[in-house]
Design a protein around this motif. Structure first.
Motif, PDB file in Angstrom:
ATOM      1  N   CYS A  27      -6.122  -1.093  -3.321  1.00  0.00           N
ATOM      2  CA  CYS A  27      -7.324  -0.338  -2.947  1.00  0.00           C
ATOM      3  C   CYS A  27      -7.312   1.082  -3.498  1.00  0.00           C
ATOM      4  O   CYS A  27      -8.350   1.737  -3.540  1.00  0.00           O
ATOM      5  CB  CYS A  27      -7.491  -0.307  -1.433  1.00  0.00           C
ATOM      6  SG  CYS A  27      -6.225   0.663  -0.597  1.00  0.00           S
ATOM      7  N   CYS A  39      -4.034   2.605   7.223  1.00  0.00           N
ATOM      8  CA  CYS A  39      -4.385   1.309   6.635  1.00  0.00           C
ATOM      9  C   CYS A  39      -4.508   0.287   7.759  1.00  0.00           C
ATOM     10  O   CYS A  39      -3.674   0.232   8.656  1.00  0.00           O
ATOM     11  CB  CYS A  39      -3.285   0.892   5.653  1.00  0.00           C
ATOM     12  SG  CYS A  39      -3.484  -0.798   5.061  1.00  0.00           S
ATOM     13  N   ARG A  40      -5.531  -0.566   7.693  1.00  0.00           N
ATOM     14  CA  ARG A  40      -5.715  -1.613   8.709  1.00  0.00           C
ATOM     15  C   ARG A  40      -5.421  -3.006   8.158  1.00  0.00           C
ATOM     16  O   ARG A  40      -5.684  -3.996   8.789  1.00  0.00           O
ATOM     17  CB  ARG A  40      -7.125  -1.529   9.286  1.00  0.00           C
ATOM     18  CG  ARG A  40      -7.268  -0.375  10.283  1.00  0.00           C
ATOM     19  CD  ARG A  40      -8.674   0.130  10.387  1.00  0.00           C
ATOM     20  NE  ARG A  40      -9.130   0.571   9.078  1.00  0.00           N
ATOM     21  CZ  ARG A  40     -10.389   0.485   8.678  1.00  0.00           C
ATOM     22  NH1 ARG A  40     -11.283  -0.010   9.475  1.00  0.00           N
ATOM     23  NH2 ARG A  40     -10.745   0.902   7.469  1.00  0.00           N
ATOM     24  N   GLY A  41      -4.949  -3.037   6.907  1.00  0.00           N
ATOM     25  CA  GLY A  41      -4.427  -4.315   6.402  1.00  0.00           C
ATOM     26  C   GLY A  41      -5.423  -5.183   5.667  1.00  0.00           C
ATOM     27  O   GLY A  41      -5.180  -6.377   5.487  1.00  0.00           O
ATOM     28  N   CYS A  42      -6.551  -4.603   5.172  1.00  0.00           N
ATOM     29  CA  CYS A  42      -7.617  -5.488   4.670  1.00  0.00           C
ATOM     30  C   CYS A  42      -7.257  -6.197   3.366  1.00  0.00           C
ATOM     31  O   CYS A  42      -7.877  -7.201   3.041  1.00  0.00           O
ATOM     32  CB  CYS A  42      -8.940  -4.743   4.549  1.00  0.00           C
ATOM     33  SG  CYS A  42      -9.121  -3.744   3.070  1.00  0.00           S
ATOM     34  N   PHE A  43      -6.277  -5.726   2.614  1.00  0.00           N
ATOM     35  CA  PHE A  43      -5.918  -6.426   1.374  1.00  0.00           C
ATOM     36  C   PHE A  43      -4.974  -7.601   1.635  1.00  0.00           C
ATOM     37  O   PHE A  43      -4.540  -8.280   0.700  1.00  0.00           O
ATOM     38  CB  PHE A  43      -5.322  -5.453   0.342  1.00  0.00           C
ATOM     39  CG  PHE A  43      -6.361  -4.956  -0.649  1.00  0.00           C
ATOM     40  CD1 PHE A  43      -7.457  -4.232  -0.213  1.00  0.00           C
ATOM     41  CD2 PHE A  43      -6.252  -5.223  -2.004  1.00  0.00           C
ATOM     42  CE1 PHE A  43      -8.429  -3.795  -1.102  1.00  0.00           C
ATOM     43  CE2 PHE A  43      -7.218  -4.792  -2.910  1.00  0.00           C
ATOM     44  CZ  PHE A  43      -8.308  -4.080  -2.452  1.00  0.00           C
ATOM     45  N   THR A  57       0.948  -4.500   3.638  1.00  0.00           N
ATOM     46  CA  THR A  57      -0.354  -4.832   3.033  1.00  0.00           C
ATOM     47  C   THR A  57      -0.288  -4.673   1.518  1.00  0.00           C
ATOM     48  O   THR A  57       0.339  -3.748   1.006  1.00  0.00           O
ATOM     49  CB  THR A  57      -1.449  -3.910   3.633  1.00  0.00           C
ATOM     50  OG1 THR A  57      -1.440  -4.082   5.043  1.00  0.00           O
ATOM     51  CG2 THR A  57      -2.822  -4.239   3.090  1.00  0.00           C
ATOM     52  N   VAL A  63       0.848  -1.196   0.000  1.00  0.00           N
ATOM     53  CA  VAL A  63       0.000   0.000   0.000  1.00  0.00           C
ATOM     54  C   VAL A  63       0.889   1.253   0.000  1.00  0.00           C
ATOM     55  O   VAL A  63       0.602   2.237  -0.681  1.00  0.00           O
ATOM     56  CB  VAL A  63      -0.956  -0.022   1.230  1.00  0.00           C
ATOM     57  CG1 VAL A  63      -1.662   1.308   1.412  1.00  0.00           C
ATOM     58  CG2 VAL A  63      -1.969  -1.148   1.089  1.00  0.00           C
ATOM     59  N   PRO A 102      -4.323   5.400  -1.479  1.00  0.00           N
ATOM     60  CA  PRO A 102      -4.963   4.257  -0.826  1.00  0.00           C
ATOM     61  C   PRO A 102      -6.262   4.679  -0.122  1.00  0.00           C
ATOM     62  O   PRO A 102      -6.345   5.774   0.442  1.00  0.00           O
ATOM     63  CB  PRO A 102      -3.899   3.792   0.180  1.00  0.00           C
ATOM     64  CG  PRO A 102      -2.605   4.227  -0.437  1.00  0.00           C
ATOM     65  CD  PRO A 102      -2.905   5.535  -1.141  1.00  0.00           C
ATOM     66  N   ARG A 103      -7.248   3.786  -0.155  1.00  0.00           N
ATOM     67  CA  ARG A 103      -8.614   4.149   0.239  1.00  0.00           C
ATOM     68  C   ARG A 103      -8.706   4.769   1.636  1.00  0.00           C
ATOM     69  O   ARG A 103      -9.317   5.819   1.810  1.00  0.00           O
ATOM     70  CB  ARG A 103      -9.487   2.892   0.138  1.00  0.00           C
ATOM     71  CG  ARG A 103     -10.942   3.098   0.375  1.00  0.00           C
ATOM     72  CD  ARG A 103     -11.790   1.954  -0.136  1.00  0.00           C
ATOM     73  NE  ARG A 103     -11.395   0.636   0.354  1.00  0.00           N
ATOM     74  CZ  ARG A 103     -12.026  -0.489   0.053  1.00  0.00           C
ATOM     75  NH1 ARG A 103     -13.084  -0.456  -0.724  1.00  0.00           N
ATOM     76  NH2 ARG A 103     -11.619  -1.645   0.504  1.00  0.00           N
ATOM     77  N   CYS A 104      -8.099   4.148   2.648  1.00  0.00           N
ATOM     78  CA  CYS A 104      -8.230   4.694   4.011  1.00  0.00           C
ATOM     79  C   CYS A 104      -7.401   5.957   4.176  1.00  0.00           C
ATOM     80  O   CYS A 104      -7.833   6.911   4.843  1.00  0.00           O
ATOM     81  CB  CYS A 104      -7.811   3.658   5.050  1.00  0.00           C
ATOM     82  SG  CYS A 104      -8.878   2.221   5.010  1.00  0.00           S
TER      83      CYS A 104
HETATM   84  S1  SF4 Z   1      -7.298  -1.110   5.133  1.00  0.00           S
HETATM   85 FE1  SF4 Z   1      -7.715  -1.918   3.093  1.00  0.00          FE
HETATM   86  S2  SF4 Z   1      -8.774  -0.249   2.020  1.00  0.00           S
HETATM   87 FE2  SF4 Z   1      -7.792   0.651   3.794  1.00  0.00          FE
HETATM   88  S3  SF4 Z   1      -5.820   1.393   3.011  1.00  0.00           S
HETATM   89 FE3  SF4 Z   1      -5.493  -0.672   3.850  1.00  0.00          FE
HETATM   90  S4  SF4 Z   1      -5.703  -2.062   2.138  1.00  0.00           S
HETATM   91 FE4  SF4 Z   1      -6.590  -0.073   1.546  1.00  0.00          FE
END
Ligand code: SF4
Ligand code: SF4
Ligand code: SF4
Length: 320
Positions: A239, A261-265, A235, A185, A252-254
């Motif tokens: 996104c 970033c919370r690591g969702c990818f 991550t 990310v 990046p989305r967040c």
């Molecule tokens: S948590 Fe997911 S959507 Fe948000 S920045 Fe990280 S990877 Fe992207």
């Protein structure tokens, strides 16, 4: 001949289905080339025939199958297996399908502990017996889809990004392979980095980052360097496609929402260990990794399946 698509939802919140519906205008271009033959969120298509006359779970044959959600119970396992049988190419869509997602945080506990907590340990409900009839039995732990059946394409994200669904479907329509790049990310993040933290302390969770609304991203300091734990370094990128608006920076989305970033990818590559890698990333800019609270859960927040989160062995009682 349109490409036949079947979609199923397993252990989910429904957010990834909304991502499919949220594709918007590009869906209009895709629709003439696709034929949805099974999709519970859109059509009333029963597993055992419309009036329950069938004796076997049947999912119509399809060129592409999409599964959202992980596998928590016997019914979901059965549906995942039926999807694999009926679909030539199978896509795991969203972090729950790819790595277990948030529901797989329960994998830190045994099934008995989960039942105890839900039915007898909650202060807000009356204690009750664990239901045992007319419900599919739960598996001992929640599994990612690829632990149950072979998966051909992974599209992670919680929820995943509508633009990526279009990219993946377009590639499949053109007979091309699709995979997200093995980048982080941070590699797609335009903020200012100085490779050292501005203080030695990791901020409490949910402390807001410092920013000026409307300021160019190059003037906004990296959130991690501000002491706000951001999982961007460990991550997988992808996104930022959600923020791909003509004339605007891809962010990046967040991060674009001024959140870390919370690591969702998920991990940058299969088999990587974000917990270990994140400790290295934190230390490399001068922060104290020991200040990261509840590391095991926090850094595996979306990755609890595939054996990543397990119940810890109980410690023996201290000797007297
Ligand atoms: S948590 Fe997911 S959507 Fe948000 S920045 Fe990280 S990877 Fe992207
Ligand atoms: S990945 Fe996130 S949005 Fe998608 S089903 Fe799981 S919890 Fe919901
Ligand atoms: S740590 Fe977070 S804020 Fe800093 S560059 Fe990476 S994604 Fe951007």
């Amino acid at each position: 001949m349109p490409v036949k698509v079947a979609e199923e939802w397993l252990n989910i919140c429904g957010g990834c289905e909304v991502s499919i519906l949220d594709i918007g205008e590009p869906l209009l271009d895709l629709l003439p080339k696709l034929q949805f033959v099974h999709m519970p969120v859109l059509m009333d298509h029963k597993y055992f025939g419309q009036t329950g006359e069938g004796t076997q779970l049947e999912i119509p044959e399809a060129d592409v199958g999409i599964i959202t959600g992980g596998v928590r119970n016997e019914k979901e396992k059965h549906v995942a297996e039926a999807m694999r049988k009926s679909c030539k190419t199978l896509i795991a869509l969203g972090s729950c399908a790819c790595f277990g997602g948030i529901p797989a945080m329960a994998n830190m506990f045994t099934l008995e502990e989960v039942y105890e907590k839900v039915y007898r340990g909650s202060k807000t409900t009356d204690p009750a017996a664990t239901p045992s009839t007319n419900l599919p039995p739960l598996l001992e732990s929640l599994k990612a889809v690829d632990e149950v059946v072979k998966v051909d394409v992974e599209l992670p994200g919680c929820p995943t990004v509508p633009g990526l669904i279009v990219e993946a479907l377009t590639a499949l329509l053109e007979g091309k392979p699709f995979a997200l790049p093995e980048r982080s990310v941070c590699d797609e993040c335009p903020v200012k980095r100085e490779k050292k933290a501005s203080g030695g302390t990791i901020a409490r969770p949910l402390r807001s980052v410092e920013f000026k609304q409307g300021e160019p991203w190059e003037n906004t300091r990296c959130y991690m360097e501000q002491g706000v734990l951001c999982l961007g370094p460990v991550t997988r990128a992808g996104c930022a496609a959600a923020t791909d608006i003509p004339g605007e920076a891809k962010v990046p989305r967040c991060v674009k929402g001024y959140m870390p970033c919370r690591g969702c990818f998920g991990p940058i590559r299969k088999g990587a260990n974000p917990l270990v890698d994140m400790m290295g990333a934190v230390t490399s800019i001068g922060l104290d990794a020991k200040q990261v609270l509840d590391r095991r859960a926090l850094l595996n927040r979306y990755l609890g399946a595939q054996g990543r989160l397990r119940p810890l062995p109980t410690k023996p009682a201290p000797r007297r």
